[in-house]
Design a protein around this motif. Sequence first.
Motif, PDB file in Angstrom:
ATOM      1  N   UNK A 142       0.841  -1.202   0.000  1.00 54.10           N
ATOM      2  CA  UNK A 142       0.000   0.000   0.000  1.00 54.10           C
ATOM      3  C   UNK A 142       0.878   1.256   0.000  1.00 54.10           C
ATOM      4  N   UNK A 143       1.729   1.321  -1.036  1.00 51.74           N
ATOM      5  CA  UNK A 143       2.695   2.417  -1.114  1.00 51.74           C
ATOM      6  C   UNK A 143       3.193   2.554  -2.547  1.00 51.74           C
ATOM      7  N   UNK A 144       3.502   3.803  -2.940  1.00 51.51           N
ATOM      8  CA  UNK A 144       4.151   4.024  -4.229  1.00 51.51           C
ATOM      9  C   UNK A 144       5.633   3.696  -4.057  1.00 51.51           C
ATOM     10  N   UNK A 196      -4.937   6.798   0.056  1.00 50.63           N
ATOM     11  CA  UNK A 196      -4.677   7.649   1.229  1.00 50.63           C
ATOM     12  C   UNK A 196      -4.182   6.832   2.422  1.00 50.63           C
ATOM     13  N   UNK A 197      -4.437   5.527   2.420  1.00 48.68           N
ATOM     14  CA  UNK A 197      -3.954   4.690   3.528  1.00 48.68           C
ATOM     15  C   UNK A 197      -2.433   4.697   3.624  1.00 48.68           C
ATOM     16  N   UNK A 198      -1.779   5.030   2.512  1.00 48.56           N
ATOM     17  CA  UNK A 198      -0.317   5.118   2.551  1.00 48.56           C
ATOM     18  C   UNK A 198       0.150   6.086   3.629  1.00 48.56           C
ATOM     19  N   UNK A 199      -0.608   7.161   3.828  1.00 51.90           N
ATOM     20  CA  UNK A 199      -0.180   8.218   4.760  1.00 51.90           C
ATOM     21  C   UNK A 199      -0.151   7.762   6.214  1.00 51.90           C
ATOM     22  N   UNK A 200      -0.775   6.621   6.533  1.00 54.69           N
ATOM     23  CA  UNK A 200      -0.692   6.101   7.898  1.00 54.69           C
ATOM     24  C   UNK A 200       0.759   5.859   8.302  1.00 54.69           C
ATOM     25  N   UNK A 201       1.606   5.581   7.307  1.00 57.73           N
ATOM     26  CA  UNK A 201       3.017   5.314   7.599  1.00 57.73           C
ATOM     27  C   UNK A 201       3.752   6.556   8.111  1.00 57.73           C
ATOM     28  N   UNK A 204      -9.060  11.886   3.362  1.00 53.99           N
ATOM     29  CA  UNK A 204      -7.820  12.298   4.021  1.00 53.99           C
ATOM     30  C   UNK A 204      -7.332  11.278   5.039  1.00 53.99           C
ATOM     31  N   UNK A 205      -8.064  10.158   5.170  1.00 54.83           N
ATOM     32  CA  UNK A 205      -7.658   9.109   6.088  1.00 54.83           C
ATOM     33  C   UNK A 205      -7.490   9.629   7.500  1.00 54.83           C
ATOM     34  N   UNK A 206      -6.376   9.303   8.107  1.00 56.53           N
ATOM     35  CA  UNK A 206      -6.100   9.707   9.479  1.00 56.53           C
ATOM     36  C   UNK A 206      -5.349  11.041   9.556  1.00 56.53           C
ATOM     37  N   UNK A 207      -5.066  11.615   8.408  1.00 55.99           N
ATOM     38  CA  UNK A 207      -4.278  12.848   8.400  1.00 55.99           C
ATOM     39  C   UNK A 207      -5.131  14.042   8.841  1.00 55.99           C
ATOM     40  N   UNK A 208      -4.513  14.942   9.586  1.00 59.53           N
ATOM     41  CA  UNK A 208      -5.214  16.114  10.115  1.00 59.53           C
ATOM     42  C   UNK A 208      -4.304  17.340  10.040  1.00 59.53           C
ATOM     43  N   UNK A 209      -4.904  18.492  10.252  1.00 49.84           N
ATOM     44  CA  UNK A 209      -4.120  19.724  10.334  1.00 49.84           C
ATOM     45  C   UNK A 209      -3.118  19.655  11.490  1.00 49.84           C
ATOM     46  N   UNK A 210      -3.491  18.978  12.556  1.00 48.74           N
ATOM     47  CA  UNK A 210      -2.586  18.870  13.703  1.00 48.74           C
ATOM     48  C   UNK A 210      -1.326  18.102  13.335  1.00 48.74           C
ATOM     49  N   UNK A 211      -1.490  17.051  12.542  1.00 45.67           N
ATOM     50  CA  UNK A 211      -0.321  16.281  12.106  1.00 45.67           C
ATOM     51  C   UNK A 211       0.584  17.148  11.233  1.00 45.67           C
TER      52      UNK A 211
END
Length: 518
Positions: free
Chosen positions: A279-281, A314-319, A379-386
Motif C-alpha cells: 500500500x505504497x508508491x 490515502x492509507x499510505x499516509x498512515x506510515x 484524508x484518512x487519518x491525516x489532520x491539520x494537527x499532524x
Amino acid sequence: MMTFRQLTCFIAVTALWQSTLCAAQSGAVLTTDKLANYATYFNSIDDEAVKNYVPNEQSIDWLSKNIPLFDCPDSVLQEVYYYRWWAFRKHLKETPEGFIFTEFITKVNHAGKYNAISSALGHHIYEGRWLRNPQYINDYISFWLYVDPKHTVQRFHAFSSWVDDAVYNRYLVNLDKPFIQKVLPALDADFRKWQQEKQLPGGLFWQFDVRDAMEESISGGRKDKNRRPTINSYMYGNARALANMAGLVQNDTLQRTYQQQAAILKKLTLDSLWNESDQFFEVRPEKGGFANAREAIGFIPWYFNLPDDKPAYVRQWDQLTDPAGFNAPWGITTAERRHPLFRTHGSGHGCEWDGPVWPFATTQTLKGLSNLLTDYKHQGRMTKQIFYDELLKYAKSHTMNGTVYLGEYQDEKNGTWLKGDNPRSKFYNHSGFADLIISDLVGLKPRADNVLDIHPLIPEKQWDWFCLDNVLYHGKTLTILYDKTGKHYQKGKGFRVFADGKEVARAKKLVPVSCKKW
C-alpha cells in the motif's frame, strides 16, 4: 556593461519593485523590527566565510524590501522562517550572465559554472516566488534554460527536475504572462529532451538514484535504471504545467499534447508504481518487480496531486505517523524504519538516503500532505494537527550546538548533522521552508484567476493570533491575520484578509475563505 535591452528591463523591474514596495508600506500591520532583530542576531553568529551579492551588513535592507513578514506565537517557527530567508539570501549570486542561487555556499566539484547545481531548482523557485523583486528568479530560470546549454559541460539534466511545475506555480503568484511566453518554447524543448534521455518504451521514466539527488538509497543505485516515483511524478507535474502554460498563450495543439502526456503518466504511475501489498508508491527495479521498500519518495505523487481521491491510496499516509514507518524524533525519515536495510549504507560518509532525515524530502512530503488536506476529500487519518506538528518538528531540527543552523541531513534519533560542521554543509540551500509557511500553513493558494483562496492548516485553538504581511500577490500587497480577541493587532476579531490595506475577506473563525472581488 548593460545592453540597451537589459537596461530597459532593469528600469522596468526596478520601477515595479519600488511601486509595490510603496504599496506594501500603506496599510501594513507588521513592521520590520522583528526581521531586523533576527537578522542582527544571525549576522552576529556568522563568520561570513563567503560573501555573495548581499553581504550580511546589507541583509536587513535587502530582506525588508523583498520578503513577506510573519508573526506568530510560536517562537521556533518564527525564528526559522526569518533564518531561512536570511540564509536563502546568502546564496544569491550575481554573475556576468545574470543572478543565480547556489546550493552549496562553498565550491563543490560536481557543480557547474558559478557553482550552480540544478537538483533543488524546484525548491528554489517555489521559495523565491514570494520575493518582491522578480529579477532574481527570472534570471535564475533563464540561466538554466539559455546559459547552461552553452557550456561545454551542461549541468541542467544532471538531476531530475520539476522546473516546469515550479515556473507555472510562480506565475500563479505574479501573473507575469510575458515571461511565460518567453520561456515556454525552451521548457517544451527541455521536456522533449527528457523524453529522449530517460523515457522507456512503455512510457515511464527511469533514473539513477544519484541523479534524483537521492544517492545511496535502499531501492536504487548509482547505475540502476529504475522506474521511480520521483522522476515520474516530476514529469507528470511538468506535463500538467506545460499544458496550463500552453493554454495561457493559446497554443491549443501544445496544450492537448501535454494534457495527453499528463493523463498517460498518471495512469502509468498508478498502474505500475503502486505496490498494492505494501500500500505504497514504490520503485520498480530494472530487473522487474518492486523494490519492496517504503521510502519518502512514495509521498511525492501528492506534491503534484497525481493520485486519485480514493481511500486505497490515502492509507499510505498512515506510515507517516507510525514509529516503525517514517515517524522519528527529529523528523520524517527517508525510508521506513522497520526495513532491514534502514541506515545500513554508512553514517555521513556519503549522502545516504536510506533513512536519515533530509530537509529536501521533508519539504516535498509536507507539501504533499498539505495538498492532501486541502484538495482531497479522502484524508484518512491525516489532520491539520499532524501537518502542524511535523512542520514544527522540521523547524526545531534547524539547530546545532545550541544555535540555529541548516545542514545537509540528520540522524533521525538525536538530530546530529551527519556532515558535522563541514563548510559545504553550512546554509545548505537544498530545501524549502518559507513557502510551507506562506502557502501551506497560512494557506495562501495561488490561482490563475482572480479568486483569492486561503486555506489555513493551523489547527483550531493552536494560536490566538498570527499575521502574514507584505505578501506581493497578483500585483497587490496582502495582509492575512487572525486575532481571537481583536486586541493583538487592533484590526478586529477573527480571520481577516486585506489587499493594499482594504479588507476583502473575513470570518469569525480560522476557516478557509475565498473571495472574487478584491
